[in-house]
Design an enzyme around this catalytic site. Sequence first.
Site, PDB file in Angstrom:
ATOM      1  N   CYS A  23      -4.228  -8.322  42.474  1.00  0.00           N
ATOM      2  CA  CYS A  23      -4.798  -9.388  43.163  1.00  0.00           C
ATOM      3  C   CYS A  23      -5.158 -10.225  41.979  1.00  0.00           C
ATOM      4  O   CYS A  23      -5.323  -9.715  40.961  1.00  0.00           O
ATOM      5  CB  CYS A  23      -5.896  -9.182  44.234  1.00  0.00           C
ATOM      6  SG  CYS A  23      -5.473  -8.484  45.612  1.00  0.00           S
ATOM      7  N   GLY A  55      -0.800 -12.365  43.628  1.00  0.00           N
ATOM      8  CA  GLY A  55      -0.983 -12.123  45.044  1.00  0.00           C
ATOM      9  C   GLY A  55      -0.625 -13.258  45.844  1.00  0.00           C
ATOM     10  O   GLY A  55      -0.930 -14.306  45.600  1.00  0.00           O
ATOM     11  N   ASN A 129     -10.042  -6.994  42.517  1.00  0.00           N
ATOM     12  CA  ASN A 129      -8.909  -7.015  42.136  1.00  0.00           C
ATOM     13  C   ASN A 129      -8.753  -5.414  41.576  1.00  0.00           C
ATOM     14  O   ASN A 129      -9.524  -4.918  40.911  1.00  0.00           O
ATOM     15  CB  ASN A 129      -8.190  -7.578  40.629  1.00  0.00           C
ATOM     16  CG  ASN A 129      -7.048  -7.088  40.259  1.00  0.00           C
ATOM     17  OD1 ASN A 129      -6.814  -7.306  39.106  1.00  0.00           O
ATOM     18  ND2 ASN A 129      -6.233  -6.748  41.192  1.00  0.00           N
ATOM     19  N   GLY A 130      -7.846  -4.349  42.305  1.00  0.00           N
ATOM     20  CA  GLY A 130      -7.819  -3.154  42.148  1.00  0.00           C
ATOM     21  C   GLY A 130      -7.862  -2.289  43.620  1.00  0.00           C
ATOM     22  O   GLY A 130      -7.448  -2.923  44.620  1.00  0.00           O
ATOM     23  N   TYR A 266       5.225  -5.901  33.933  1.00  0.00           N
ATOM     24  CA  TYR A 266       5.482  -6.683  34.994  1.00  0.00           C
ATOM     25  C   TYR A 266       4.431  -7.647  35.734  1.00  0.00           C
ATOM     26  O   TYR A 266       4.685  -8.620  35.725  1.00  0.00           O
ATOM     27  CB  TYR A 266       5.949  -5.661  35.932  1.00  0.00           C
ATOM     28  CG  TYR A 266       6.146  -6.377  37.343  1.00  0.00           C
ATOM     29  CD1 TYR A 266       7.441  -6.922  37.743  1.00  0.00           C
ATOM     30  CD2 TYR A 266       5.414  -6.358  38.462  1.00  0.00           C
ATOM     31  CE1 TYR A 266       8.005  -7.465  38.776  1.00  0.00           C
ATOM     32  CE2 TYR A 266       5.783  -6.999  39.650  1.00  0.00           C
ATOM     33  CZ  TYR A 266       7.032  -7.470  39.944  1.00  0.00           C
ATOM     34  OH  TYR A 266       7.331  -8.116  41.153  1.00  0.00           O
TER      35      TYR A 266
END
Length: 484
Positions: A23, A55, A129-130, A266
């Site tokens: 995210c 995201g 985020n996570g 990535y």
Amino acid sequence: MPLRDGRLSHDLDPSDRPPQDACGVFGVWVPSDQAPRAEVSKLTYFALYALQHRGQESAGIAVSDGSRIVVYKDMGLVAQVFDESVLNTLRGHIAVGHCRYSTTGSPTWENAQPTFRSTDAGGLALTHNGNLINTPELAARLDASVLTATTDTEVLTALLAEHGDPLAAAREILPATRGAYSLVFMDENVLYAARDPEGIRPLVLGSLEDHRGWVVASETAALDIVGARFVREVEPGELLAIDGDGVRSERFAEARPKGCLFEYVYLARPDTTIAGRSVQATRVEVGRRLAREHPVEADMVIPTPESGTPAAIGYAEASGIPYGQGLVKNTYVGRTFIQPSQTIRQRGIRLKLNPLREAIEGKRLVVVDDSIVRGNTQRAIVQMLRDAGAAEVHVRISSPPVAWPCFYGIDFATRAELIAGHLSVEEIRDSIGADSLGYISLDELISASHIAKDKLCRACFDGVYPIEVDEAARGKHLLEVTPT
């Protein structure tokens, strides 16, 4: 699988989705007298635009004017959720923003972020985020009736909101929170940020010179787009509070750095810097090392756009094989809103990529990409190049085989679905139809990152998880009740 708004949650073929990003989070604080000029909602909008790659399911912004918090969020891309009229209604001097890919909880409006809770002192808006790995344990502290969403973020927000003071709450709750979390949250007057003790997901601090303000973001690329100066990374186990007194820092846990190696492969934008090193420079260096590990006689090196471009440049440099363009990407194809038929799925790769026949006909090609998940996409590309007249197709991958799922914020396939989870490299080569297949070794990838092996999370490559994950805490839908 369609979302409830009729939009697809993946590009073309839900059965062959790539690793889904984590995210993107962002926060900004400016002095209240600078708020009209700073336009924090628009700064947040542009920052989320820069983080859109992390995201694409939903987006949201929360803004405070010092007396109340207003949250606006919806399903879709940042540019679909917000327009000028919406942003003009989001006025204040503090904002937090989020673009989501779901790693816990379904892709629904209720699970979109920022999450919001009323507290004894006002309100709390939080972005994450996570992925937490002790969500059931944390949820057990709450009355189930207080949860209105099915995410680990909702659980964490509810726990923090039980206290009137977010800082005091964070000091109590975060040491008991396990997993990956880069948090940016706010009350009416203070912007907060925190990063898990392992620092698995990135988080950086920047300063806004023009507005004497501060920003926090998932990647340095978001700082660049809003004109902020990079100050430093938020340290693992660090908690920040930002207000008129400046940036206050304290530790809630000892740092045990385990940054995600896949960010270099990535997830992160190539124009982002992690741990002082350019992601682009790392990816080019990986390509050079890949050429030395897996040389081949060929006429041209081509990338799978754009994921394989930096490594392909490095491969061409080190090998002496000319770099060229063999595949053209349709810039406007991303997340499609139309349900594809089976026939279209079979030809779907052509919507995203098309070969340059005159450039590749009769040529021995080296095709460079960043990873192989299920193998369907690579199989289609190899066949497409052969159909266009390529004499040989040699595939080179700038990451080791992805053989293990991630429980820290990347929605990989399960181990059974990962092609490297049950096939050897030679069997994968045969499956995708390539003349040869070579992956960068884990040691060479780590060396290219310039970070010590023991300070990186490599679990998706070697199955060594830095934080043990209980079986009961695994699964995207663990907080969702399945009807019997």
